[in-house]
Design an enzyme around this catalytic site. Structure first.
Site, PDB file in Angstrom:
ATOM      1  N   ASP A 258       0.849  -1.190   0.000  1.00  0.00           N
ATOM      2  CA  ASP A 258       0.000   0.000   0.000  1.00  0.00           C
ATOM      3  C   ASP A 258       0.885   1.240   0.000  1.00  0.00           C
ATOM      4  OD1 ASP A 258      -1.725   2.214   1.240  1.00  0.00           O
ATOM      5  OD2 ASP A 258      -3.179   0.595   0.975  1.00  0.00           O
TER       6      ASP A 258
ATOM      7  N   ASN B 169     -13.151  -3.253   2.365  1.00  0.00           N
ATOM      8  CA  ASN B 169     -14.120  -2.159   2.401  1.00  0.00           C
ATOM      9  C   ASN B 169     -15.000  -2.331   1.169  1.00  0.00           C
ATOM     10  OD1 ASN B 169     -12.836  -1.034   4.674  1.00  0.00           O
ATOM     11  ND2 ASN B 169     -11.396   0.045   3.363  1.00  0.00           N
TER      12      ASN B 169
ATOM     13  N   GLY C 153     -15.797   3.188   2.963  1.00  0.00           N
ATOM     14  CA  GLY C 153     -14.395   3.564   2.844  1.00  0.00           C
ATOM     15  C   GLY C 153     -13.676   3.010   1.633  1.00  0.00           C
TER      16      GLY C 153
ATOM     17  N   HIS D 239     -10.503  -5.692  -3.463  1.00  0.00           N
ATOM     18  CA  HIS D 239      -9.170  -5.834  -2.878  1.00  0.00           C
ATOM     19  C   HIS D 239      -9.278  -6.034  -1.380  1.00  0.00           C
ATOM     20  CE1 HIS D 239     -10.031  -1.495  -2.609  1.00  0.00           C
ATOM     21  NE2 HIS D 239      -9.165  -1.442  -1.600  1.00  0.00           N
TER      22      HIS D 239
ATOM     23  N   HIS E 289      -7.091  -5.739   2.249  1.00  0.00           N
ATOM     24  CA  HIS E 289      -5.944  -5.126   2.915  1.00  0.00           C
ATOM     25  C   HIS E 289      -5.396  -6.131   3.921  1.00  0.00           C
ATOM     26  CE1 HIS E 289      -6.804  -0.824   1.817  1.00  0.00           C
ATOM     27  NE2 HIS E 289      -7.996  -1.351   1.605  1.00  0.00           N
TER      28      HIS E 289
END
Length: 132
Positions: A47, A104, A110, A117, A119
């Site tokens: 990220d 999200n 968010g 995807h 995180h």
């Protein structure tokens, strides 16, 4: 394009790239990213604005607007995404599955890039408390 990026929930699901999608650009090699893992179905990269000591995004190669759309269209790719996330955490120094995998789904939740995807968030050797 199969819909308005970020609002339609449309998916291509065929491996086709969604015009204007930054994650499709990363998957296609047009947008630079620090890759940490890949399979035939997913790509994992760091990220750009990490929220934890280990913060990696895992995305399907095929464009799907969010994890719900991905799960409905291609459960095998969702399973590969989760397995790759666990491998990324282990390779990053986490033991016994000690990591967070966050999705999200939708703008109000968010999600800022409307390509499914997950995180992978972890603090190898420490707690995530205070990092999130």
């Amino acid at each position: 394009m199969s819909g308005t990026e970020g609002t339609s929930g449309a998916t291509t699901g065929t491996g086709a790239r969604e015009e204007g999608c930054v994650f499709c650009g990363i998957v296609g090699g047009d947008v630079p990213a620090e890759l940490v893992a890949s399979t035939d179905r997913v790509v994992a990269f760091r990220d750009l604005s990490p929220q934890a000591p280990l913060h990696v995004l895992v995305v399907p190669r095929a464009h799907h607007a969010d994890v719900v759309a991905l799960g409905a269209a291609d459960p095998a790719t969702l399973a590969d995404l989760v397995a790759t996330a666990a491998r990324v955490a282990a390779d990053g120094g986490c033991t016994a599955g000690e990591h967070r995998l966050v999705f999200n789904t939708g703008t109000s939740a968010g999600q800022t890039v409307h390509h499914a995807h997950g995180h992978v968030l972890a603090a190898p050797g420490a707690s995530l408390d205070g990092h999130l």
